[in-house]
Design an enzyme around this catalytic site. Sequence first.
Site, PDB file in Angstrom:
ATOM      1  N   THR A   1      43.381  31.159  50.012  1.00 45.71           N
ATOM      2  CA  THR A   1      44.145  29.925  49.890  1.00 45.71           C
ATOM      3  C   THR A   1      44.131  29.451  48.443  1.00 45.71           C
ATOM      4  O   THR A   1      43.086  29.500  47.783  1.00 45.71           O
ATOM      5  CB  THR A   1      43.510  28.845  50.792  1.00 45.71           C
TER       6      THR A   1
ATOM      7  N   SER B   1      43.585  29.876  41.127  1.00 43.53           N
ATOM      8  CA  SER B   1      42.879  31.065  40.621  1.00 43.53           C
ATOM      9  C   SER B   1      41.376  30.842  40.497  1.00 43.53           C
ATOM     10  O   SER B   1      40.727  31.447  39.641  1.00 43.53           O
ATOM     11  CB  SER B   1      43.444  31.499  39.264  1.00 43.53           C
ATOM     12  N   ARG B   2      40.846  30.003  41.329  1.00 42.42           N
ATOM     13  CA  ARG B   2      39.390  29.757  41.368  1.00 42.42           C
ATOM     14  C   ARG B   2      38.853  29.143  40.074  1.00 42.42           C
ATOM     15  O   ARG B   2      37.653  29.183  39.811  1.00 42.42           O
ATOM     16  CB  ARG B   2      38.603  31.038  41.691  1.00 42.42           C
ATOM     17  N   LEU B   3      39.758  28.572  39.257  1.00 40.26           N
ATOM     18  CA  LEU B   3      39.299  27.895  38.030  1.00 40.26           C
ATOM     19  C   LEU B   3      39.134  26.407  38.324  1.00 40.26           C
ATOM     20  O   LEU B   3      39.848  25.551  37.799  1.00 40.26           O
ATOM     21  CB  LEU B   3      40.286  28.154  36.888  1.00 40.26           C
TER      22      LEU B   3
END
Length: 223
Positions: free
Chosen positions: A18, A200-202
């Site tokens: 997600t 993007s998991r940042l």
Amino acid sequence: MSHDAVPDPLVDALHRHTDYGSEELEESDVADDPIAQFTAWLAEAADRGVYEPNAMVLSTIDPDGAPSIRTVLLRGVDERGFEFYTDYTSRKGRALLANPAVAVVFPWYTLHRQVIVFGEANPVERKASDDYFAHRPRGAQIAAWASDQSQPIASREALERKVHDAEERFVDADVVPRPERWGGFRIAPHRVEFWQGRTSRLHDRLVFRAAVGGGWELERIQP
Ligand SMILES: Cc1cc2nc3c(=O)[nH]c(=O)nc-3n(C[C@H](O)[C@H](O)[C@H](O)COP(=O)(O)O)c2cc1C
């Protein structure tokens, strides 16, 4: 339909990616102290429909040094800290009376947010527990008398007998008194992390740390 086309809910559950979206958390967005920032996010969680927004997952340290964990409900928050209610003789109650160190997470997944609190939990004033207990529904008050939280019991019937006995005991009482073993803890925080999911998991992670001379220091940590 080919085998590949059959949706497998377990595979789906394990392999989702997600995107945590467009909201950001900048240093300039947060309040000067973690309690003000937390109350703003809690109100927003309630407003945006998070189920049980005051539910928090609380970890404690058992007397043998092992961690243990469970969900409790936040019942008060102010500059002194985060308050919840429980049985002082439960597993968590006994753990905390021996070692007040805790970590807590508020998991607001639908908002792509979590708040993590590190601190020390100590019993609240007796009057605060009395006042809070007095406002609980009678069924919950009776349950507090009937249940020795975390202790084994032979069967559901045995528990229901204990409830029945407590109801009998207070049948003529307008007010059910607070059991001595039931009351609140207040977590005084020394570190509070505000986590906002990003693409993007940042993710954004802003941490308030209690400063030596009082006040709070804000620091960003990597996702
Ligand atoms: C959503 C939710 C809210 C809960 N709230 C409380 C609470 O406020 N106080 C409490 O003692 N237990 C609460 N419980 C039950 C605890 O998770 C736990 O089972 C119980 O406190 C015994 O924990 P212990 O054996 O580790 O002491 C809640 C459970 C859930 C799922």
